[in-house]
Motif scaffolding. Structure first.
Motif, mmCIF file in Angstrom:
data_model
loop_
_atom_site.group_PDB
_atom_site.id
_atom_site.type_symbol
_atom_site.label_atom_id
_atom_site.label_comp_id
_atom_site.label_asym_id
_atom_site.label_seq_id
_atom_site.Cartn_x
_atom_site.Cartn_y
_atom_site.Cartn_z
ATOM 1 N N HIS A 66 33.389 46.904 40.624
ATOM 2 C CA HIS A 66 31.980 46.846 40.254
ATOM 3 C C HIS A 66 31.747 45.757 39.204
ATOM 4 N N VAL A 67 32.626 45.680 38.219
ATOM 5 C CA VAL A 67 32.490 44.677 37.170
ATOM 6 C C VAL A 67 32.755 43.278 37.718
ATOM 7 N N LEU A 68 33.780 43.147 38.534
ATOM 8 C CA LEU A 68 34.095 41.836 39.092
ATOM 9 C C LEU A 68 32.984 41.338 40.014
ATOM 10 N N ASP A 69 32.371 42.244 40.755
ATOM 11 C CA ASP A 69 31.227 41.841 41.576
ATOM 12 C C ASP A 69 30.087 41.331 40.699
ATOM 13 N N ALA A 70 29.880 41.981 39.558
ATOM 14 C CA ALA A 70 28.820 41.556 38.647
ATOM 15 C C ALA A 70 29.163 40.247 37.952
ATOM 16 N N ALA A 71 30.455 39.973 37.792
ATOM 17 C CA ALA A 71 30.892 38.801 37.036
ATOM 18 C C ALA A 71 30.983 37.541 37.872
ATOM 19 N N GLY A 72 31.070 37.651 39.184
ATOM 20 C CA GLY A 72 31.347 36.519 40.059
ATOM 21 C C GLY A 72 30.559 35.254 39.713
ATOM 22 N N PRO A 73 30.979 34.093 40.232
ATOM 23 C CA PRO A 73 32.101 33.903 41.165
ATOM 24 C C PRO A 73 33.453 33.856 40.442
ATOM 25 N N HIS A 74 34.527 33.888 41.222
ATOM 26 C CA HIS A 74 35.870 34.001 40.650
ATOM 27 C C HIS A 74 36.828 32.953 41.217
ATOM 28 N N LYS A 75 36.329 31.819 41.629
ATOM 29 C CA LYS A 75 37.194 30.856 42.312
ATOM 30 C C LYS A 75 38.051 30.028 41.369
ATOM 31 N N GLY A 76 37.655 29.937 40.097
ATOM 32 C CA GLY A 76 38.397 29.104 39.168
ATOM 33 C C GLY A 76 39.279 29.900 38.233
ATOM 34 N N GLN A 77 39.138 29.618 36.931
ATOM 35 C CA GLN A 77 39.934 30.269 35.890
ATOM 36 C C GLN A 77 39.191 31.511 35.386
ATOM 37 N N VAL A 78 39.869 32.657 35.427
ATOM 38 C CA VAL A 78 39.258 33.938 35.071
ATOM 39 C C VAL A 78 40.066 34.582 33.941
ATOM 40 N N MET A 79 39.360 35.214 33.000
ATOM 41 C CA MET A 79 40.016 35.910 31.895
ATOM 42 C C MET A 79 39.554 37.361 31.838
ATOM 43 N N GLU A 80 40.505 38.285 31.622
ATOM 44 C CA GLU A 80 40.171 39.654 31.278
ATOM 45 C C GLU A 80 40.507 39.882 29.816
ATOM 46 N N VAL A 81 39.531 40.339 29.030
ATOM 47 C CA VAL A 81 39.732 40.628 27.616
ATOM 48 C C VAL A 81 39.974 42.125 27.463
ATOM 49 N N GLY A 82 41.125 42.470 26.895
ATOM 50 C CA GLY A 82 41.529 43.869 26.796
ATOM 51 C C GLY A 82 42.158 44.328 28.092
ATOM 52 N N CYS A 83 43.192 43.626 28.531
ATOM 53 C CA CYS A 83 43.735 43.822 29.882
ATOM 54 C C CYS A 83 44.665 45.025 30.003
ATOM 55 N N GLY A 84 45.132 45.592 28.868
ATOM 56 C CA GLY A 84 46.027 46.734 28.972
ATOM 57 C C GLY A 84 47.284 46.422 29.757
#
Length: 277
Positions: A66-84
């Motif tokens: 759900h979050v990734l759909d809201a964040a798109g697009p994802h074709k380049g460089q992607v960061m997750e903050v608080g990745c656990g």
């Protein structure tokens, strides 16, 4: 300069965060499954029947989706903050196929676990996945290095949402997107901090910080981001989370009070998105 990492000392971890995600290892608590540490997005799960561990893992994965759909697009460089433990990074890499995904966490023990859990993927695709130690308020990367930044259920721990917003704006390229999913207090409800501390141990002990969702929206706007949007997903989170908790916790015990806080309109779960112009 774009693409140049910042040289930084190890970030300072607040004591409740250090204990919960280090020695206590929240990922090993039975209410969390599959290496994820989130309350879940339960829209696709039948809450009327008995819940299985597979249902629980699906809820956690679906929150990421759900979050990734809201964040798109994802074709380049992607960061997750608080990745656990980095299992959300692995899901994003496999299902959304960015050029590269970077998982950032403030806790060194979590990063060691993330590298262990994802060892086969790191070995197979070292150019596509990496993990880095860093605080949300001081990210160890250059300006304009990322196309997308997202965070799933970590912002309730960030000590400074305004510093986080400035860093998000700094590391994003023009047109880059940010999406944050977490629980915040409801705007316009008085005395939220005191009420939450009375209901929930995680607020009483300082692990979670009570702040209105408008504070994050204002921080993103003040950092120069545009199209800032705040959306409640509480109906898809709280009933399912409470239903799952009922397997292990009796009514009236503090974990069950998340639902009570939502029903009182003190606390809710939100997805907040914004774009760097």
């Amino acid at each position: 300069m774009a693409g140049e990492s910042r040289q930084q000392s190890d970030p300072v971890v607040r004591p409740p965060v250090w204990e919960t995600y280090g020695p206590a290892d929240l990922s090993a608590v039975p209410v969390f499954s599959g290496g994820f540490i989130n309350f879940g997005y339960w829209k696709g799960v039948d809450l009327e029947g008995p819940l299985t561990e597979a249902d629980r893992i699906r809820s956690e994965q679906d929150l990421y989706r759900h979050v990734l759909d809201a964040a798109g697009p994802h074709k380049g460089q992607v960061m997750e903050v608080g990745c656990g433990l980095g299992v959300g990074c692995a899901l994003a890499l496999e299902e959304y196929r960015p050029a590269r995904i970077t998982g950032v966490d403030i806790h060194p023990q979590q990063l060691r676990r993330a590298r262990d859990v994802n060892a086969p993927l790191l070995e197979a695709r070292p150019d596509r996945l990496r993990f880095a130690l860093g605080a949300a308020e001081s990210l160890p990367f250059g300006d304009g290095e990322f196309d997308c930044l997202y965070s799933v259920e970590a912002a309730q721990h960030f000590p400074d949402l305004f510093a986080f917003a400035r860093e998000a704006a700094r590391v994003l390229r023009p047109g880059g997107r940010v999406a944050v999913a977490s629980f915040f207090t409801v705007d316009g409800t008085p005395a939220q901090a005191d009420r939450l501390a009375g209901l929930l141990d995680s607020y009483a002990n300082g692990l979670d910080i009570a702040r209105p969702v408008s504070q994050l929206a204002d921080a993103l706007t003040g950092s120069g981001l545009v199209d800032v949007r705040t959306r409640s997903i509480g109906p898809q989170v709280w009933p399912g989370w409470d239903r799952w908790l009922s397997r292990l916790w009796e009514p009236g015990t503090w974990p069950r009070n998340f639902l009570a806080a939502w029903e009182e309109r003190v606390l809710d779960y939100y997805v907040v998105t914004a774009t760097r112009p």
